[in-house]
Scaffold this motif. Structure first.
Motif, mmCIF file in Angstrom:
data_model
loop_
_atom_site.group_PDB
_atom_site.id
_atom_site.type_symbol
_atom_site.label_atom_id
_atom_site.label_comp_id
_atom_site.label_asym_id
_atom_site.label_seq_id
_atom_site.Cartn_x
_atom_site.Cartn_y
_atom_site.Cartn_z
ATOM 1 N N GLN A 169 -6.876 1.051 1.360
ATOM 2 C CA GLN A 169 -8.016 1.599 0.622
ATOM 3 C C GLN A 169 -7.571 2.692 -0.353
ATOM 4 N N LYS A 170 -6.629 3.533 0.083
ATOM 5 C CA LYS A 170 -6.122 4.582 -0.805
ATOM 6 C C LYS A 170 -5.396 3.974 -2.001
ATOM 7 N N TYR A 171 -4.644 2.909 -1.766
ATOM 8 C CA TYR A 171 -3.920 2.261 -2.861
ATOM 9 C C TYR A 171 -4.889 1.581 -3.823
ATOM 10 N N ARG A 172 -5.908 0.929 -3.290
ATOM 11 C CA ARG A 172 -6.920 0.300 -4.142
ATOM 12 C C ARG A 172 -7.616 1.352 -5.005
ATOM 13 N N GLU A 173 -7.786 2.531 -4.435
ATOM 14 C CA GLU A 173 -8.414 3.621 -5.184
ATOM 15 C C GLU A 173 -7.580 3.992 -6.405
ATOM 16 N N ALA A 193 0.819 -1.211 0.000
ATOM 17 C CA ALA A 193 0.000 0.000 0.000
ATOM 18 C C ALA A 193 0.849 1.255 0.000
ATOM 19 N N MET A 218 -14.273 4.587 4.334
ATOM 20 C CA MET A 218 -13.406 4.857 5.474
ATOM 21 C C MET A 218 -14.119 5.763 6.472
ATOM 22 N N CYS A 231 -13.472 -0.048 -3.117
ATOM 23 C CA CYS A 231 -12.915 0.355 -1.821
ATOM 24 C C CYS A 231 -13.988 0.319 -0.738
ATOM 25 N N GLU A 232 -13.551 -0.030 0.457
ATOM 26 C CA GLU A 232 -14.445 0.031 1.608
ATOM 27 C C GLU A 232 -14.560 1.492 2.060
#
Length: 232
Positions: A48-52, A6, A61, A58-59
């Motif tokens: 989550q930021k990296y998945r974005e 991440a 936050m 993303c889940e």
């Protein structure tokens, strides 16, 4: 996905500043359980930021949190570090911390509390709002102006969850009663972090650290007196 992966979503200067903030957190005496939870929140947020960045699902936050514990257990210090961490992770724009209590949110006359609370929320936008002894907002019952502040906060933490993090701080039992006072509070503050009291050894280390910062050295007798005072 590992946390190290991440980190790939961050610039080199962000990683370095985040590393230094982590060192600040790690250097705090004690608080091992607190550091563990902060690390878990940080890992979740980074992933989550990296998945974005990869255009993956993303889940949501929800980082609004409750800090419970006695005064002097490090709640404000941890909140300040955490806010700056969130800035370096690209979650908060400014990463500053606004610290308030009941008097900063509740006005004396009808209709003024909501505006006063909104002004504080505006000051904290892009950063973290730390409300000490948050349950004092509900101490006057249904007719107290504090209820208006609570209602305004509940709406704000939902509407501004991408630009603001709110931390409610105070003693455990009054905080539990406070959460029961408004149906919307518990779901909007899903994480509670308990700050334990320091042990005698931890207090001794904290005292020595403070003295060292001020360039004082204790004699053997003074060290014995310090230990005696801590154990009283």
């Amino acid at each position: 996905m590992k946390v190290q992966t991440a980190f790939q979503g961050l610039e080199a200067n962000q990683k370095e500043r985040l590393r230094k903030l982590q060192e600040q957190l790690d250097s705090l005496i004690g608080l091992q359980s607190v550091k563990k939870v902060i690390g878990e929140i940080q890992a979740f947020a980074l992933i989550q930021k990296y998945r974005e960045t990869l255009s993956l699902a993303c889940e949501p936050m929800v980082l609004h949190t409750i800090y419970t514990g006695n005064p002097g257990t490090g709640k404000t210090t941890v909140a300040r570090i955490f806010s700056r961490m969130l800035k370096e992770m690209g979650i908060l724009q400014k990463g500053h911390t606004v610290e308030v209590e009941r008097a900063d949110l509740v006005a004396q006359y009808i209709g003024q509390t909501a505006q006063k609370t909104r002004e504080v929320l505006q000051q904290a936008s892009g950063g973290l709002l730390f409300i000490d002894e948050a349950y004092s907002l509900a101490r006057g019952g249904e007719r107290d102006f504090g209820k208006e502040a609570i209602d305004t906060l509940v709406k704000a933490v939902e509407d501004q969850r991408e630009s603001l993090v709110v931390i409610l701080a105070g003693y455990p039992k009054p905080m539990e009663a406070f959460l029961e006072s408004n149906p919307g509070l518990r779901s909007r503050f899903p994480v509670t972090i308990g700050f334990p009291d320091y042990s005698d050894i931890e207090l001794y280390k904290i005292a020595l650290g403070m003295l060292e910062q001020r360039e004082y050295t204790l004699t053997a007798h003074a060290q014995q007196e310090l230990v005696r005072e801590i154990r009283r």
